[in-house]
Design an enzyme around this catalytic site. Structure first.
Site, short mmCIF file in Angstrom:
data_model
loop_
_atom_site.label_atom_id
_atom_site.label_comp_id
_atom_site.label_asym_id
_atom_site.label_seq_id
_atom_site.Cartn_x
_atom_site.Cartn_y
_atom_site.Cartn_z
N HIS A 1 1.67 4.20 -2.99
CA HIS A 1 1.77 5.86 -2.97
C HIS A 1 3.19 6.38 -3.10
O HIS A 1 3.02 7.44 -3.99
CB HIS A 1 1.74 6.10 -1.50
CG HIS A 1 0.05 6.00 -0.97
ND1 HIS A 1 -0.94 6.29 -1.63
CD2 HIS A 1 -0.46 5.36 0.19
CE1 HIS A 1 -2.05 6.00 -1.13
NE2 HIS A 1 -1.70 5.59 -0.02
N HIS B 1 0.87 -1.27 -0.03
CA HIS B 1 -0.03 -0.01 0.09
C HIS B 1 0.80 1.38 0.17
O HIS B 1 0.77 2.39 -1.01
CB HIS B 1 -0.68 -0.04 1.07
CG HIS B 1 -1.70 1.19 1.66
ND1 HIS B 1 -3.16 1.24 1.17
CD2 HIS B 1 -1.53 2.40 1.64
CE1 HIS B 1 -3.86 2.15 1.45
NE2 HIS B 1 -2.84 3.10 1.64
N GLU B 2 1.95 1.32 1.02
CA GLU B 2 2.46 2.49 0.85
C GLU B 2 3.60 2.77 -0.01
O GLU B 2 3.97 3.84 -0.59
CB GLU B 2 3.25 2.48 2.36
CG GLU B 2 2.64 2.60 3.76
CD GLU B 2 1.80 3.62 3.46
OE1 GLU B 2 1.57 4.95 3.00
OE2 GLU B 2 0.33 3.62 4.17
#
Length: 220
Positions: free
Chosen positions: A29, A25-26
């Site tokens: 980003h 997820h990170e």
């Protein structure tokens, strides 16, 4: 509560699932921001899948205790984007989308094991983990789209709204966590907000994924 038991097996499943889900997820980003011209996360060592760089100790522990938590947010400087609004939306939405894709991948592996008729104890354990992994990632996908700061859903809404509204939003940001806690711990509000997400949306998406791959792998 999302987790009804915390046996050693489920603790291991949860730890592995969070390490993968939070890291991807990170990273999503950080990588998308980097591609749009912002190297803030890259300079801080966040352009990696290494869980150590992304896991927040308190946020991770809370996931084991109360069923929700967080990773370390990736720093993003929108002023480095050529088109801050469009790039900001894409960078924000790719985090939750990465979790949805992990859920899809996990579901594919579940039915691939079934299709290949791999029935040893090792494959059964792996299949059990995959079911857990899929639900965790669906939970993170839906949860992060809630339009409350500091979640991704809020950043998406922030970029979609007119610039004239942003000063008001900035004033409300410090209260995002308080609002979330109220929704969690006050039963009438929980039942029509977070409870719906956990009780209806997450199982609904999970069921839809399973039905799709049942049709794909079994009915053919």
């Amino acid at each position: 509560m999302f987790f009804q038991e915390l046996s050693m097996t489920y603790i291991i499943y949860l730890a592995l699932s969070l390490a993968i889900a939070f890291s991807v997820h990170e990273f999503a980003h950080a990588y998308s921001a980097y591609r749009f011209g912002d190297n803030t996360a890259a300079r801080q060592g966040r352009l990696t899948l290494n869980p150590i760089k992304h896991l927040d100790p308190i946020g991770t522990i809370l996931f084991f205790i109360v069923g929700f938590g967080w990773a370390r947010p990736v720093p993003v400087n929108r002023f480095n984007f050529k088109n801050p609004r469009l790039a900001g939306i894409i960078v924000s939405v790719l985090g939750p989308i990465s979790n949805l894709l992990l859920a899809v991948l996990g579901t594919i592996l579940i039915y691939l094991l079934f299709y290949l008729d791999l029935t040893s104890d090792y494959f059964y354990t792996f299949s059990e983990f995959l079911h857990f992994f899929v639900r965790i990632n669906i939970l993170l996908f839906v949860f992060n789209l809630i339009p409350l700061p500091p979640l991704d859903g809020y950043r998406i809404v922030e970029d979609l709204l007119p610039y004239s509204v942003r000063p008001t939003l900035v004033k409300l940001e410090p209260y995002g966590s308080i609002i979330f806690l109220i929704l969690i711990f006050i039963d009438p509000l929980y039942d029509v907000t977070i409870g719906v997400i956990l009780g209806d949306w997450v199982p609904g998406i999970e069921s839809a994924l399973h039905q799709f791959f049942i049709d794909l792998f079994i009915l053919r």
